[in-house]
Design a protein around this motif. Structure first.
Motif, PDB file in Angstrom:
ATOM      1  N   VAL A   1       0.885  -1.081  -0.026  1.00  0.00           N
ATOM      2  CA  VAL A   1       0.085   0.090   0.132  1.00  0.00           C
ATOM      3  C   VAL A   1       0.827   1.313   0.073  1.00  0.00           C
ATOM      4  O   VAL A   1       1.778   1.415   0.857  1.00  0.00           O
ATOM      5  CB  VAL A   1      -0.923  -0.011   1.250  1.00  0.00           C
ATOM      6  N   SER A   2       0.949   1.779  -1.157  1.00  0.00           N
ATOM      7  CA  SER A   2       1.662   3.124  -1.314  1.00  0.00           C
ATOM      8  C   SER A   2       0.907   4.281  -0.548  1.00  0.00           C
ATOM      9  O   SER A   2      -0.144   4.396  -0.705  1.00  0.00           O
ATOM     10  CB  SER A   2       2.047   3.525  -2.792  1.00  0.00           C
ATOM     11  N   PRO A   3       1.596   5.026   0.145  1.00  0.00           N
ATOM     12  CA  PRO A   3       1.131   6.243   1.179  1.00  0.00           C
ATOM     13  C   PRO A   3       0.662   7.532   0.303  1.00  0.00           C
ATOM     14  O   PRO A   3       0.894   8.460   0.494  1.00  0.00           O
ATOM     15  CB  PRO A   3       2.302   6.664   1.890  1.00  0.00           C
ATOM     16  N   ILE A   4      -0.213   7.082  -1.006  1.00  0.00           N
ATOM     17  CA  ILE A   4      -0.592   8.172  -1.637  1.00  0.00           C
ATOM     18  C   ILE A   4      -2.091   7.915  -2.092  1.00  0.00           C
ATOM     19  O   ILE A   4      -2.460   6.618  -2.101  1.00  0.00           O
ATOM     20  CB  ILE A   4       0.145   8.546  -2.870  1.00  0.00           C
ATOM     21  N   ALA A   5      -3.080   8.828  -2.155  1.00  0.00           N
ATOM     22  CA  ALA A   5      -4.334   8.569  -2.953  1.00  0.00           C
ATOM     23  C   ALA A   5      -4.092   9.188  -4.383  1.00  0.00           C
ATOM     24  O   ALA A   5      -3.711  10.495  -4.426  1.00  0.00           O
ATOM     25  CB  ALA A   5      -5.280   9.372  -1.876  1.00  0.00           C
ATOM     26  N   VAL A   6      -5.101   8.720  -5.273  1.00  0.00           N
ATOM     27  CA  VAL A   6      -4.799   9.348  -6.413  1.00  0.00           C
ATOM     28  C   VAL A   6      -6.145   9.444  -7.284  1.00  0.00           C
ATOM     29  O   VAL A   6      -6.205  10.126  -8.238  1.00  0.00           O
ATOM     30  CB  VAL A   6      -3.873   8.164  -7.385  1.00  0.00           C
ATOM     31  N   ALA A   7      -7.358   8.859  -6.690  1.00  0.00           N
ATOM     32  CA  ALA A   7      -8.740   9.134  -7.289  1.00  0.00           C
ATOM     33  C   ALA A   7      -8.605   8.649  -8.805  1.00  0.00           C
ATOM     34  O   ALA A   7      -7.761   7.706  -9.014  1.00  0.00           O
ATOM     35  CB  ALA A   7      -8.921  10.402  -7.243  1.00  0.00           C
ATOM     36  N   GLY A   8      -9.188   9.383  -9.619  1.00  0.00           N
ATOM     37  CA  GLY A   8      -9.170   8.951 -11.177  1.00  0.00           C
ATOM     38  C   GLY A   8      -9.686   7.798 -11.366  1.00  0.00           C
ATOM     39  O   GLY A   8     -10.655   7.265 -10.448  1.00  0.00           O
ATOM     40  N   SER A   9      -9.717   7.109 -12.579  1.00  0.00           N
ATOM     41  CA  SER A   9     -10.640   6.116 -13.008  1.00  0.00           C
ATOM     42  C   SER A   9      -9.881   4.589 -12.970  1.00  0.00           C
ATOM     43  O   SER A   9     -10.393   3.612 -13.482  1.00  0.00           O
ATOM     44  CB  SER A   9     -10.885   6.164 -14.574  1.00  0.00           C
ATOM     45  N   ALA A  10      -8.625   4.598 -12.216  1.00  0.00           N
ATOM     46  CA  ALA A  10      -7.891   3.184 -12.150  1.00  0.00           C
ATOM     47  C   ALA A  10      -8.875   2.249 -11.440  1.00  0.00           C
ATOM     48  O   ALA A  10      -9.555   2.419 -10.658  1.00  0.00           O
ATOM     49  CB  ALA A  10      -6.697   3.555 -11.331  1.00  0.00           C
ATOM     50  N   GLY A  11      -8.603   1.063 -11.944  1.00  0.00           N
ATOM     51  CA  GLY A  11      -9.186  -0.162 -11.477  1.00  0.00           C
ATOM     52  C   GLY A  11      -8.220  -0.615 -10.229  1.00  0.00           C
ATOM     53  O   GLY A  11      -7.626  -0.258  -9.458  1.00  0.00           O
ATOM     54  N   ARG A  12      -8.924  -2.105  -9.550  1.00  0.00           N
ATOM     55  CA  ARG A  12      -8.297  -2.782  -8.500  1.00  0.00           C
ATOM     56  C   ARG A  12      -7.052  -3.682  -9.167  1.00  0.00           C
ATOM     57  O   ARG A  12      -7.069  -3.765 -10.152  1.00  0.00           O
ATOM     58  CB  ARG A  12      -9.406  -3.638  -7.872  1.00  0.00           C
ATOM     59  N   ILE A  13      -6.466  -4.229  -8.054  1.00  0.00           N
ATOM     60  CA  ILE A  13      -5.328  -5.056  -8.423  1.00  0.00           C
ATOM     61  C   ILE A  13      -5.850  -6.480  -8.874  1.00  0.00           C
ATOM     62  O   ILE A  13      -5.317  -7.207  -9.771  1.00  0.00           O
ATOM     63  CB  ILE A  13      -4.437  -5.316  -7.095  1.00  0.00           C
ATOM     64  N   ALA A  14      -7.281  -6.676  -8.973  1.00  0.00           N
ATOM     65  CA  ALA A  14      -7.621  -7.822  -9.417  1.00  0.00           C
ATOM     66  C   ALA A  14      -9.014  -7.766  -9.778  1.00  0.00           C
ATOM     67  O   ALA A  14      -9.854  -7.003  -9.146  1.00  0.00           O
ATOM     68  CB  ALA A  14      -7.679  -9.213  -8.299  1.00  0.00           C
ATOM     69  N   HIS A  15      -9.549  -8.447 -11.124  1.00  0.00           N
ATOM     70  CA  HIS A  15     -10.772  -8.007 -11.527  1.00  0.00           C
ATOM     71  C   HIS A  15     -11.207  -9.241 -12.183  1.00  0.00           C
ATOM     72  O   HIS A  15     -10.377  -9.956 -12.915  1.00  0.00           O
ATOM     73  CB  HIS A  15     -10.988  -6.682 -12.253  1.00  0.00           C
ATOM     74  N   SER A  16     -12.528  -9.727 -12.278  1.00  0.00           N
ATOM     75  CA  SER A  16     -13.088 -10.939 -12.869  1.00  0.00           C
ATOM     76  C   SER A  16     -14.406 -10.621 -13.004  1.00  0.00           C
ATOM     77  O   SER A  16     -15.060  -9.778 -12.638  1.00  0.00           O
ATOM     78  CB  SER A  16     -12.699 -12.081 -12.167  1.00  0.00           C
ATOM     79  N   GLU A  17     -15.122 -11.472 -13.824  1.00  0.00           N
ATOM     80  CA  GLU A  17     -16.503 -11.367 -14.260  1.00  0.00           C
ATOM     81  C   GLU A  17     -17.316 -11.357 -12.837  1.00  0.00           C
ATOM     82  O   GLU A  17     -18.344 -10.831 -12.790  1.00  0.00           O
ATOM     83  CB  GLU A  17     -17.086 -12.327 -15.208  1.00  0.00           C
ATOM     84  N   HIS A  18     -16.856 -12.476 -12.079  1.00  0.00           N
ATOM     85  CA  HIS A  18     -17.574 -12.814 -10.879  1.00  0.00           C
ATOM     86  C   HIS A  18     -16.893 -12.895  -9.732  1.00  0.00           C
ATOM     87  O   HIS A  18     -15.501 -12.850  -9.852  1.00  0.00           O
ATOM     88  CB  HIS A  18     -18.516 -14.166 -10.985  1.00  0.00           C
ATOM     89  N   ALA A  19     -17.114 -12.487  -8.383  1.00  0.00           N
ATOM     90  CA  ALA A  19     -16.496 -12.476  -7.148  1.00  0.00           C
ATOM     91  C   ALA A  19     -16.031 -13.850  -6.859  1.00  0.00           C
ATOM     92  O   ALA A  19     -16.574 -14.885  -7.291  1.00  0.00           O
ATOM     93  CB  ALA A  19     -17.308 -11.712  -6.208  1.00  0.00           C
ATOM     94  N   SER A  20     -14.678 -13.856  -6.229  1.00  0.00           N
ATOM     95  CA  SER A  20     -14.240 -15.128  -5.977  1.00  0.00           C
ATOM     96  C   SER A  20     -13.474 -15.163  -4.616  1.00  0.00           C
ATOM     97  O   SER A  20     -12.479 -14.286  -4.390  1.00  0.00           O
ATOM     98  CB  SER A  20     -13.062 -15.589  -6.783  1.00  0.00           C
ATOM     99  N   MET A  21     -14.192 -15.416  -3.555  1.00  0.00           N
ATOM    100  CA  MET A  21     -13.791 -15.324  -2.059  1.00  0.00           C
ATOM    101  C   MET A  21     -12.981 -16.350  -1.688  1.00  0.00           C
ATOM    102  O   MET A  21     -12.989 -17.565  -1.891  1.00  0.00           O
ATOM    103  CB  MET A  21     -15.013 -15.667  -1.321  1.00  0.00           C
ATOM    104  N   ARG A  22     -11.583 -16.034  -1.374  1.00  0.00           N
ATOM    105  CA  ARG A  22     -10.590 -16.753  -1.101  1.00  0.00           C
ATOM    106  C   ARG A  22      -9.882 -16.347   0.302  1.00  0.00           C
ATOM    107  O   ARG A  22      -9.509 -15.404   0.237  1.00  0.00           O
ATOM    108  CB  ARG A  22      -9.485 -17.017  -2.206  1.00  0.00           C
ATOM    109  N   ALA A  23     -10.033 -17.250   1.348  1.00  0.00           N
ATOM    110  CA  ALA A  23      -9.617 -16.933   2.636  1.00  0.00           C
ATOM    111  C   ALA A  23      -8.048 -16.848   2.555  1.00  0.00           C
ATOM    112  O   ALA A  23      -7.290 -17.825   1.898  1.00  0.00           O
ATOM    113  CB  ALA A  23     -10.091 -17.893   3.427  1.00  0.00           C
ATOM    114  N   MET A  24      -7.486 -15.733   3.327  1.00  0.00           N
ATOM    115  CA  MET A  24      -6.221 -15.553   3.297  1.00  0.00           C
ATOM    116  C   MET A  24      -5.644 -15.361   4.739  1.00  0.00           C
ATOM    117  O   MET A  24      -6.589 -14.780   5.310  1.00  0.00           O
ATOM    118  CB  MET A  24      -5.592 -14.424   2.370  1.00  0.00           C
ATOM    119  N   ASN A  25      -4.437 -15.998   4.970  1.00  0.00           N
ATOM    120  CA  ASN A  25      -3.757 -15.471   6.416  1.00  0.00           C
ATOM    121  C   ASN A  25      -2.570 -14.625   6.324  1.00  0.00           C
ATOM    122  O   ASN A  25      -1.883 -14.883   5.251  1.00  0.00           O
ATOM    123  CB  ASN A  25      -3.491 -16.935   7.035  1.00  0.00           C
ATOM    124  N   ARG A  26      -2.496 -13.660   7.206  1.00  0.00           N
ATOM    125  CA  ARG A  26      -1.584 -12.835   7.258  1.00  0.00           C
ATOM    126  C   ARG A  26      -0.202 -13.582   7.561  1.00  0.00           C
ATOM    127  O   ARG A  26      -0.064 -14.121   8.501  1.00  0.00           O
ATOM    128  CB  ARG A  26      -1.798 -11.602   8.318  1.00  0.00           C
TER     129      ARG A  26
END
Length: 269
Positions: A215-240
């Motif tokens: 996470v970079s310490p800036i906010a940019v607004a604009g129209s940029a997307g997210r780091i992942a996208h797909s047609e449907h949501a895919s819920m994957r449990a992750m551990n830190r």
């Protein structure tokens, strides 16, 4: 770069837990991001940077979000990987070339039985790549291009003439087809660098073992997307697995798929 949290459940043989709160040197950083040992199949690590407000790019490229600590981790991850996987759109947008490593990193890899630098594997359904781009002209190891049988034969021939190894798969270029190529080459330490569509496809197929997220310490607004996208949501449990922080506000995290975290291995129960 300070270590804020370290999960011993994932890397119980690593003594970095005693370094929580301390600055990590380069050797400790490599240990923090070490792949699990004795891998039995390709382990897919994804690395992305995003802004505080969730943007994956600034003015169309992720480089605008980079910070010194993010670049340091980026280099460490490449030095650890057997192979770097990237989508064709990211290759074009970021002007990808081959991986270049310092002499000490090359020597460390050779001593560990790896190639001096990881190769680049490009995923593209169309084989639409410029054979005059840096991907082909600024590289030590010619890239591999995994493409669909529906792609243009002439386009594939141009890439082969530029030095690429072209792998043609039937139907869609799926994560399974990509990892089959990596398995054929004996490459188990995989680093997927983008783009968001390829990341989303791998998440859809439950083919992501870990996510390294800055996470970079800036906010940019604009129209940029997210780091992942797909047609449907895919819920994957992750551990830190760990959290790092730099004085400039950058946060660097490592997340491991929940079913792998208990053992540090990539066996599917």
């Amino acid at each position: 770069m300070r270590l804020l949290d370290f999960a011993t459940y994932f890397t119980s043989d690593n003594d970095l837990a005693s370094r929580v709160g301390a600055e990590l040197d380069d050797d400790e950083l490599r240990r923090a991001y070490a792949y699990p040992g004795a891998l039995t199949r390709p382990w897919v690590r994804v690395n992305f940077v995003s802004s505080v407000d969730g943007a994956v790019s600034a003015d169309g490229v992720s480089a605008g979000l980079g910070t010194p600590s993010d670049k340091r981790v980026f280099g460490a991850l490449r030095a650890l990987a057997d192979v770097v996987v990237v989508g064709a759109g990211t290759v074009r947008a970021e002007d990808y070339g081959g991986v270049h490593l310092a002499d000490d990193e090359r020597e460390r890899r050779i001593a560990a039985g790896q190639s001096p630098v990881p190769r680049i594997v490009v995923v593209t359904a169309s084989a639409s790549l410029d054979p005059q781009s840096r991907l082909f002209t600024d590289t030590e190891i010619p890239p591999t291009v995994v493409t669909a049988s529906s792609s243009s034969p002439e386009a594939r021939r141009r890439l082969e003439a530029a030095g690429a190894r072209v792998v043609v798969v039937d139907g869609d270029v799926t994560p399974a087809a990509v990892t089959a190529e990596l398995e054929r080459a004996g490459e188990r330490r995989v680093l997927l660098e983008g783009g968001p569509g390829l990341f989303g496809t791998f998440l859809d197929d439950d083919a992501v073992d870990e996510i390294c997220s800055t996470v970079s310490p800036i906010a940019v607004a604009g129209s940029a997307g997210r780091i992942a996208h797909s047609e449907h949501a895919s819920m994957r449990a992750m551990n830190r697995a760990h959290v790092l922080a730099d004085d400039d506000g950058t946060l660097l995290t490592r997340w491991v798929r929940a079913r792998d975290a208990a053992t540090g291995q990539n066996e599917v129960p």
